[in-house]
Design an enzyme around this catalytic site. Structure first.
Site, PDB file in Angstrom:
ATOM      1  N   HIS A   1       0.814  -1.223   0.000  1.00  0.00           N
ATOM      2  CA  HIS A   1       0.000   0.000   0.000  1.00  0.00           C
ATOM      3  C   HIS A   1       0.846   1.270   0.000  1.00  0.00           C
ATOM      4  CE1 HIS A   1      -3.672  -2.187   0.395  1.00  0.00           C
ATOM      5  NE2 HIS A   1      -3.413  -2.619   1.606  1.00  0.00           N
TER       6      HIS A   1
ATOM      7  N   HIS B   1      -6.522  -6.994  -0.441  1.00  0.00           N
ATOM      8  CA  HIS B   1      -6.579  -5.550  -0.675  1.00  0.00           C
ATOM      9  C   HIS B   1      -5.760  -5.195  -1.917  1.00  0.00           C
ATOM     10  CE1 HIS B   1      -7.032  -6.058   3.778  1.00  0.00           C
ATOM     11  NE2 HIS B   1      -8.087  -5.303   3.527  1.00  0.00           N
TER      12      HIS B   1
ATOM     13  N   ASP C   1      -5.023 -12.824   3.240  1.00  0.00           N
ATOM     14  CA  ASP C   1      -6.223 -12.311   3.888  1.00  0.00           C
ATOM     15  C   ASP C   1      -7.487 -12.435   3.037  1.00  0.00           C
ATOM     16  OD1 ASP C   1      -4.963 -10.487   2.246  1.00  0.00           O
ATOM     17  OD2 ASP C   1      -4.980  -8.849   3.689  1.00  0.00           O
TER      18      ASP C   1
ATOM     19  N   ASP D   1      -3.145 -10.539  -2.467  1.00  0.00           N
ATOM     20  CA  ASP D   1      -3.693 -10.020  -1.213  1.00  0.00           C
ATOM     21  C   ASP D   1      -5.148  -9.614  -1.428  1.00  0.00           C
ATOM     22  OD1 ASP D   1      -2.371  -8.676   1.523  1.00  0.00           O
ATOM     23  OD2 ASP D   1      -4.140  -7.604   0.828  1.00  0.00           O
TER      24      ASP D   1
END
Length: 302
Positions: free
Chosen positions: A125, A162, A241, A160
């Protein structure tokens, strides 16, 4: 032989009680690998921290300087809504990036064929000038930039839950880097998910997506892109995740999906990149699921 990079100082990145990105994540992964006998099949490596030159390939120097300046000598500092620094955080983040850079160098030197970096904090990120989402330095981006000093084309595959917004922001105008990211949508971080570039492949997945639709989407989007790009090295942002047990998201992947996607990545690496893969830990916040699935991932790399 697979290089396994980790460092005890990555545990010194401390977060508040109840924060999902906690030292126990890394301990759970390493303990599982040891219990499964995986560490005996790997070459154990201790990384050095990434220096400013390695970080400045992907981050503005003023950003690096600012993080150095605000790093606390004691206590915890909230540097962004979700992101905290402790006295050990800056070094841990440098170690995480340094692990990926060193892994890339060793794989390209032929000293290892594949590598996994069990490090924290995560990185995907972090944008070139922005702290975000538990991330300080974008480790996978630093590794890709190091690779580009030696090869012409690399791919970053990010599974991931995200979206890898930082990786996209850093490489969206560098066509030599293919970035493929599967992610829950709509969901955090909510930016960069509509970037339209030939080298950016976004695979949004609705909450509740399970194994069949995940696999269909990844094959549909990633395989043609890899075929076209023909990377000389594949890098992996390995977040676990999207598992159905994870508390932070709503996808419904099972353990075997991580075995499957690792197989897909290894097959692509064998076709295009002389088998060369460097993977690094990103998310995954249910400790049991994280440890199991990371072990399956490394078994696949082995």
């Amino acid at each position: 032989m697979l290089d396994f990079f980790t460092h005890d100082d990555c545990l010194r990145h401390e977060t508040p009680t109840g924060h999902p990105e906690r030292p126990a994540r890394l301990s759970a992964v390493v303990d599982r690998f040891e219990a499964d006998g995986l560490l005996g099949e790997c070459s154990l490596r201790t990384p050095a921290p990434a220096d400013d030159e390695a970080l400045a390939r992907v981050h503005d120097r003023r950003y690096i300087d600012a993080l150095v300046r605000v790093a606390p000598a004691d206590g915890l500092l909230q540097v962004e809504t979700d992101t905290v620094m402790s006295p050990g955080s800056l070094n841990a983040a440098r170690l995480a990036a340094g692990a990926v850079v060193e892994a890339v160098e060793r794989v390209l030197d032929g000293a290892a064929r594949r590598a996994f970096c069990a490090v924290r904090p995560p990185g995907h990120h972090a944008e070139s000038r922005t702290v975000m989402g538990f991330c300080l330095f974008n480790s996978i981006a630093a590794g890709a930039a190091a690779a580009l000093e030696r090869v012409g084309r690399v791919a970053i595959l990010d599974f991931d839950v995200h979206h890898g917004n930082g990786t996209v922001e850093i490489f969206q105008d560098r066509p030599e880097v293919l970035v493929c990211s599967s992610f829950q949508y709509p969901y955090y971080p909510g930016i960069r998910q509509d970037v339209a570039r030939p080298n950016i492949v976004n695979t949004p997945l609705a909450a509740g997506t399970g194994s069949r639709d995940f696999r269909t989407a990844v094959e549909r989007d990633w395989l043609p892109a890899l075929e076209s790009h023909r990377p000389e090295l594949i890098l992996v942002s390995a977040g676990f995740d999207a598992h159905r047990a994870d508390p932070l998201a709503g996808l419904e992947l099972e353990d075997d999906d991580y075995r499957w996607v690792t197989g897909l990545i290894v097959d692509a690496a064998e076709r295009f990149a002389d088998g060369r893969v460097v993977s690094t830990l990103e998310g995954g916040y249910d400790l049991d699921a994280l440890a199991r699935c990371a072990a399956l991932h490394v078994q696949g790399l082995l």
